[in-house]
Design a protein around this motif. Structure first.
Motif, PDB file in Angstrom:
ATOM      1  N   ILE A  52       0.832  -1.200   0.000  1.00 54.30           N
ATOM      2  CA  ILE A  52       0.000   0.000   0.000  1.00 54.30           C
ATOM      3  C   ILE A  52       0.868   1.252   0.000  1.00 54.30           C
ATOM      4  O   ILE A  52       1.951   1.264   0.560  1.00 54.30           O
ATOM      5  N   ARG A  53       0.367   2.284  -0.655  1.00 59.74           N
ATOM      6  CA  ARG A  53       1.171   3.490  -0.859  1.00 59.74           C
ATOM      7  C   ARG A  53       1.098   4.451   0.325  1.00 59.74           C
ATOM      8  O   ARG A  53       2.007   5.227   0.559  1.00 59.74           O
ATOM      9  N   PRO A  64      11.136   5.281   9.920  1.00 65.07           N
ATOM     10  CA  PRO A  64      11.074   4.800   8.547  1.00 65.07           C
ATOM     11  C   PRO A  64      12.470   4.584   7.961  1.00 65.07           C
ATOM     12  O   PRO A  64      13.378   5.359   8.222  1.00 65.07           O
ATOM     13  N   LEU A  66      14.314   2.927   4.223  1.00 64.64           N
ATOM     14  CA  LEU A  66      14.223   2.214   2.952  1.00 64.64           C
ATOM     15  C   LEU A  66      14.978   0.895   3.072  1.00 64.64           C
ATOM     16  O   LEU A  66      16.145   0.883   3.442  1.00 64.64           O
ATOM     17  N   THR A  68      15.949  -2.868   1.133  1.00 65.99           N
ATOM     18  CA  THR A  68      15.975  -3.530  -0.166  1.00 65.99           C
ATOM     19  C   THR A  68      16.469  -4.967  -0.004  1.00 65.99           C
ATOM     20  O   THR A  68      17.128  -5.300   0.971  1.00 65.99           O
ATOM     21  N   LEU A 124       5.948  -1.231   4.255  1.00 67.72           N
ATOM     22  CA  LEU A 124       4.862  -0.711   3.429  1.00 67.72           C
ATOM     23  C   LEU A 124       5.392  -0.336   2.040  1.00 67.72           C
ATOM     24  O   LEU A 124       6.584  -0.109   1.853  1.00 67.72           O
ATOM     25  N   ASN A 125       4.452  -0.242   1.111  1.00 62.90           N
ATOM     26  CA  ASN A 125       4.758   0.165  -0.268  1.00 62.90           C
ATOM     27  C   ASN A 125       5.834  -0.710  -0.909  1.00 62.90           C
ATOM     28  O   ASN A 125       6.808  -0.196  -1.464  1.00 62.90           O
ATOM     29  N   LYS A 127       7.683  -2.714  -3.546  1.00 70.42           N
ATOM     30  CA  LYS A 127       7.742  -2.697  -5.024  1.00 70.42           C
ATOM     31  C   LYS A 127       8.692  -3.796  -5.490  1.00 70.42           C
ATOM     32  O   LYS A 127       9.645  -4.137  -4.798  1.00 70.42           O
ATOM     33  N   GLU A 129      11.078  -5.211  -8.812  1.00 69.01           N
ATOM     34  CA  GLU A 129      11.666  -4.903 -10.108  1.00 69.01           C
ATOM     35  C   GLU A 129      12.439  -6.134 -10.547  1.00 69.01           C
ATOM     36  O   GLU A 129      13.059  -6.804  -9.731  1.00 69.01           O
ATOM     37  N   LEU A 147      14.538  -7.599  -7.514  1.00 71.59           N
ATOM     38  CA  LEU A 147      14.750  -6.616  -6.451  1.00 71.59           C
ATOM     39  C   LEU A 147      13.412  -6.362  -5.770  1.00 71.59           C
ATOM     40  O   LEU A 147      12.399  -6.236  -6.440  1.00 71.59           O
ATOM     41  N   TYR A 149      11.806  -3.802  -2.722  1.00 76.27           N
ATOM     42  CA  TYR A 149      12.121  -2.728  -1.791  1.00 76.27           C
ATOM     43  C   TYR A 149      10.857  -2.105  -1.233  1.00 76.27           C
ATOM     44  O   TYR A 149       9.780  -2.238  -1.809  1.00 76.27           O
ATOM     45  N   GLY A 150      11.020  -1.490  -0.082  1.00 70.79           N
ATOM     46  CA  GLY A 150       9.878  -0.878   0.565  1.00 70.79           C
ATOM     47  C   GLY A 150      10.362  -0.047   1.743  1.00 70.79           C
ATOM     48  O   GLY A 150      11.565   0.067   1.971  1.00 70.79           O
ATOM     49  N   THR A 151       9.429   0.524   2.489  1.00 73.87           N
ATOM     50  CA  THR A 151       9.798   1.324   3.638  1.00 73.87           C
ATOM     51  C   THR A 151       9.441   0.560   4.910  1.00 73.87           C
ATOM     52  O   THR A 151       8.286   0.200   5.108  1.00 73.87           O
ATOM     53  N   TYR A 153       9.058   0.064   8.999  1.00 74.38           N
ATOM     54  CA  TYR A 153       8.664   0.872  10.160  1.00 74.38           C
ATOM     55  C   TYR A 153       8.660   0.028  11.416  1.00 74.38           C
ATOM     56  O   TYR A 153       8.415  -1.177  11.360  1.00 74.38           O
TER      57      TYR A 153
END
Lengths: 165, 109
Positions: A52-53, A64, A66, A68, A124-125, A127, A129, A147, A149-151, A153
């Motif tokens: 979710i964005r 928060p 990032l 990967t 969250l979020n 993605k 690739e 790959l 990745y996300g954030t 928390y």
């Protein structure tokens, strides 16, 4: 006569041995990888991942970061042969599907491990690739990189309040 | 410095947008590391040296992006994305980009 035998061994024998070797070792390694994936996914179950964005309003989210994770997986000799055959008639290339699945699941596991090292318990979020790297040019090895990745928390324990009845 | 791929940082409203920042590196495989990878051509499996290479490259791209953000006075980068393109000759470009912002309450936490 001797030359014919040498030709036969070089032309058919060696590729055949490589095929069998690729199939036996390759599928053994693949089964082992899937077993390891299931184990690791079980261990990381506590870290929830969402695509979710926007952050849900009722969660207390802190720190928060990032995160990967990635994995480069290459095809084996047998898979390449099988995919080559499939190319003739078209359709689903099962041999390569498992390749992508392994790479992607491994990427998720590594992303979650990074999140856990940060003390996070939610990502969250997320993605994805996928990159086909270093293709076949210059004798490179056909491989895919996944790959994720996300954030990440740390969620507070405030969480969603359960009303007392 | 907060790096996030979400549009906003929960609980920390964006005060100012400073525009797009980016960082990239171009990597090529190491011939010597590639030596062992030749066997993988046969039996398949993970190419650990390639994974490490891509991870290093991605870290460097994020670092460069972060430096650019710091230089223009940001304390966070949001909406970070990665893009990878392979260029001929076995080299790959790894790009990280995002929006540099100033958020309330600084970068701590």
């Amino acid at each position: 006569m001797v030359e014919l035998w040498i030709d036969l061994i070089l032309g058919v024998g060696i590729p055949l041995v490589l095929l069998v070797l690729g199939f036996v070792v390759g599928s053994w390694a693949e089964r082992r990888h899937f077993r390891r994936l299931i184990e690791n996914e079980e261990k990381l179950r506590g870290i929830m991942g969402f695509a979710i964005r926007r952050a849900p309003r009722d969660l207390d989210l802190a720190a928060p970061k990032l995160v990967t994770g990635s994995a480069v997986i290459s095809v084996d000799y047998f898979k390449r042969f099988a995919a080559g055959l499939r190319h003739l008639i078209g359709g689903r290339v099962g041999a390569y599907e498992s390749l992508f699945e392994r790479a992607r699941r491994e990427a998720v596991v590594r992303m979650k491990e990074e999140a856990r090292a940060h003390g996070a318990d939610m990502i969250l979020n997320i993605k994805f690739e996928t990159v086909r790297i270093f293709g076949r040019q210059r004798g490179g090895i056909l491989s895919v990189e996944a790959l994720a990745y996300g954030t990440a928390y740390r969620t507070g324990h405030a969480g969603p309040q359960i009303p007392q009845s | 410095m907060i790096i996030s791929n979400m549009e906003e940082i929960p609980g920390k409203p964006v005060l100012r947008h400073l525009g797009v920042v980016q960082g990239s590196t171009v990597q090529t495989k190491n011939l010597f590391r590639d030596f062992g990878a030749g066997l993988k051509n046969l039996i398949g499996g993970e190419l650990k040296s390639y994974t490490a290479l891509m991870n290093e490259a991605r870290h460097e791209a994020v670092n460069r992006m972060t430096r650019e953000a710091v230089a223009i006075g940001a304390n966070a980068v949001v909406n970070v994305r990665f893009a990878t393109s392979t260029i001929t000759g076995g080299a790959a470009e790894i790009l990280a980009y995002g929006t540099a912002v100033v958020i309330e309450g600084g970068a701590d936490g």
